[in-house]
Each structure stands twice: as structure tokens, then as C-alpha cells.
Design a protein around this motif. Sequence first.
Motif, PDB file in Angstrom:
ATOM      1  N   GLU A  66     119.760 -68.177  -7.325  1.00 26.82           N
ATOM      2  CA  GLU A  66     120.112 -69.265  -8.243  1.00 26.82           C
ATOM      3  C   GLU A  66     119.470 -70.550  -7.744  1.00 26.82           C
ATOM      4  O   GLU A  66     119.777 -71.030  -6.656  1.00 26.82           O
ATOM      5  CB  GLU A  66     121.634 -69.415  -8.288  1.00 26.82           C
ATOM      6  N   ASN A  67     118.546 -71.110  -8.534  1.00 23.92           N
ATOM      7  CA  ASN A  67     117.852 -72.327  -8.144  1.00 23.92           C
ATOM      8  C   ASN A  67     118.680 -73.557  -8.453  1.00 23.92           C
ATOM      9  O   ASN A  67     119.248 -73.671  -9.531  1.00 23.92           O
ATOM     10  CB  ASN A  67     116.507 -72.435  -8.863  1.00 23.92           C
ATOM     11  N   LYS A 105     112.260 -62.970 -18.152  1.00 22.86           N
ATOM     12  CA  LYS A 105     112.003 -63.454 -16.804  1.00 22.86           C
ATOM     13  C   LYS A 105     112.244 -64.950 -16.693  1.00 22.86           C
ATOM     14  O   LYS A 105     111.830 -65.734 -17.556  1.00 22.86           O
ATOM     15  CB  LYS A 105     110.555 -63.133 -16.409  1.00 22.86           C
ATOM     16  N   ASP A 106     112.938 -65.322 -15.617  1.00 23.89           N
ATOM     17  CA  ASP A 106     113.214 -66.730 -15.347  1.00 23.89           C
ATOM     18  C   ASP A 106     111.895 -67.480 -15.174  1.00 23.89           C
ATOM     19  O   ASP A 106     110.901 -66.932 -14.709  1.00 23.89           O
ATOM     20  CB  ASP A 106     114.051 -66.853 -14.074  1.00 23.89           C
ATOM     21  N   ASP A 141     122.233 -65.873 -18.768  1.00 20.71           N
ATOM     22  CA  ASP A 141     122.753 -64.572 -18.306  1.00 20.71           C
ATOM     23  C   ASP A 141     122.399 -63.472 -19.304  1.00 20.71           C
ATOM     24  O   ASP A 141     122.039 -62.356 -18.923  1.00 20.71           O
ATOM     25  CB  ASP A 141     124.275 -64.636 -18.126  1.00 20.71           C
ATOM     26  N   GLU A 142     122.512 -63.808 -20.597  1.00 20.99           N
ATOM     27  CA  GLU A 142     122.166 -62.844 -21.641  1.00 20.99           C
ATOM     28  C   GLU A 142     120.670 -62.547 -21.621  1.00 20.99           C
ATOM     29  O   GLU A 142     120.250 -61.390 -21.753  1.00 20.99           O
ATOM     30  CB  GLU A 142     122.591 -63.385 -23.009  1.00 20.99           C
ATOM     31  N   TRP A 143     119.853 -63.580 -21.459  1.00 25.66           N
ATOM     32  CA  TRP A 143     118.409 -63.364 -21.374  1.00 25.66           C
ATOM     33  C   TRP A 143     118.070 -62.465 -20.191  1.00 25.66           C
ATOM     34  O   TRP A 143     117.226 -61.567 -20.293  1.00 25.66           O
ATOM     35  CB  TRP A 143     117.679 -64.706 -21.237  1.00 25.66           C
ATOM     36  N   LYS A 170     123.577 -60.674 -28.126  1.00 26.68           N
ATOM     37  CA  LYS A 170     124.575 -59.692 -27.692  1.00 26.68           C
ATOM     38  C   LYS A 170     124.821 -58.642 -28.773  1.00 26.68           C
ATOM     39  O   LYS A 170     125.085 -57.481 -28.471  1.00 26.68           O
ATOM     40  CB  LYS A 170     125.877 -60.403 -27.335  1.00 26.68           C
ATOM     41  N   GLN A 171     124.726 -59.078 -30.027  1.00 25.04           N
ATOM     42  CA  GLN A 171     124.951 -58.165 -31.138  1.00 25.04           C
ATOM     43  C   GLN A 171     123.774 -57.206 -31.330  1.00 25.04           C
ATOM     44  O   GLN A 171     123.950 -56.000 -31.525  1.00 25.04           O
ATOM     45  CB  GLN A 171     125.186 -58.962 -32.421  1.00 25.04           C
TER      46      GLN A 171
END
Length: 275
Positions: free
Chosen positions: A2-3, A163-164, A155-157, A222-223
Motif C-alpha cells: 500500500e503506497n 494493475k495499480d 479493491d474491486e479493480w 461487482k455485478q
Amino acid sequence: MENKIKIFESKQVRTVWNSEKEDWYFSVVDVVAVLTDSNTPRRYWSDLKRKLTSEGSELYEKIVQLKLQSSDGKFYNTDCLDTKGVLRLVQSIPSPKAEPFKVWLSKVGAERLDEIADPEKAILRGADFYRAKGYTDGWINQRLQTIEMRKELTDEWKARGVKDGKEYAILTDEITKAWSGMSVREYKDLKGLTKENLRDNMTNIELVLNMLAEVTTTAISKQERPETFDENKKVAKRGGEFAGDTRKRFEKETGAKVISPLNSENKPALEIKKK
């Protein structure tokens, strides 16, 4: 990983939290800049690294390369050390700031562990951070909500394989264009920003609509569970368009434009209140 960006005496120190080791990793160049006040901290660190290598210092072996965001917004491999490594680095650099920096290091570590045990403390510290900068309480409450919703989106991505870094930025730009009619860069230009965080310069109404766009994107994702990056882009655009339609309705009902050139130079003005 976590940056985060931490602040020591008004100077930024880029950090990465390693959840497995429960420890921070710090950008060595940023630490050098803090301790030496050098205008060329990279050169200072390069010379020091050679010296440590020639002396057979174990500190050199503790260095790890992590991707951190640079001033140009891109992510580059950067020399980093964990907390113990930084403490040993401090011993290698003569500096009057050594002792206060050590105290700061221990505080940063303790605060993070506290936040893991009690997430509410992270929220309270966030509020204190913005309050100290002169933002109003009404604006701060809205901003903290957007941070929470942004975390749910990223979080969903992550769960969808995005990719971050560059890909997050592309999707964010897609959302922003769809709801505001401008790219992130165009939006920043309107507000006269360069490297500053766009959300920290939004009015409370802009924050609400940006949050609506991100919440909607999260819900759709999410769906539908998109599997490719292109599918994620389409979801991001749809989420932004929903908030964009809401923006247009708001502007029609109130006769006021949502997108504003206001920025944090006038923090009280960012909290637009009902008349």
C-alpha cells in the motif's frame, strides 16, 4: 503493498506498507533529502551507496526496489529500506535532524499498527490532517467519505485484475471524462493545478458527484465482473455517465455549474452551502 506519502517537517517521504511483514518501506532518496536538505539527494545517495558497498556494509544488502510514484505521476523502481534499515541509514548520515527523524519513524510505525487494530483512528487522523491545512469540517466529512469509496473501487479493480498505476489512472480518467466532461488533466488545468491532488481541490458538490461515479462503477463491476481491461473501461465509462446525467440534472434544477475553477487556495469556498 500500500503506497502512502508521509510528511516530516513539511517534506514528503514516499512509503509502502508491507502487510505480510507489518512494516513500512521508505524511499531512501526521500529520507536523504529530509536529513541532508541536499538539492541533489539522488547524487548524495549514489555516493553514499558506493561508500557503503566499498565498506562491506550489510545495509546495502537490505535495499529493495519498489515501484513508487514520481513527480511526473509515473511509477518507477526506487531504492527502499524497511524501518530498521532506515534507522541504520540515519546513523550513516551526519544530520541535526537525526533524532527527531527517529522519533517520527517510531510514531509512523505505531500509528499504522493502531490503525490496523482500530480503523476509526485512521479516519480521525485523516480529519486532523485536513483540519490542520485549513479545510472546513463540512468539506472534510465529505472528503473522508470519498476516500473510503475510492478504496472500495480500487479493491474491486484489483479483484478484476486491473494493475495499480497506469491502468488505475486510465480508468480514473475514463470515469472523470464521463461525469465531468473533462479529462483529469483538463480538470486540473481548469483549477490551476500541477502536481496537486485533484480531489483535494474539489468543492463538496464536485466530490459528491465524483464519488457517485466511483460508487456506481464499483457496483456495476461487482455485478458484471469484467474480465478484460477493455471491459473494465466500459464499466468505468458507464459509472461516470450515470453521475454525469445527475450533474446535468443538478445544473438544470439549480441553474449553477458544478465544475468549478475553485481550488484549495480558498479552502472555505470549497464548502458550497445551500442558501
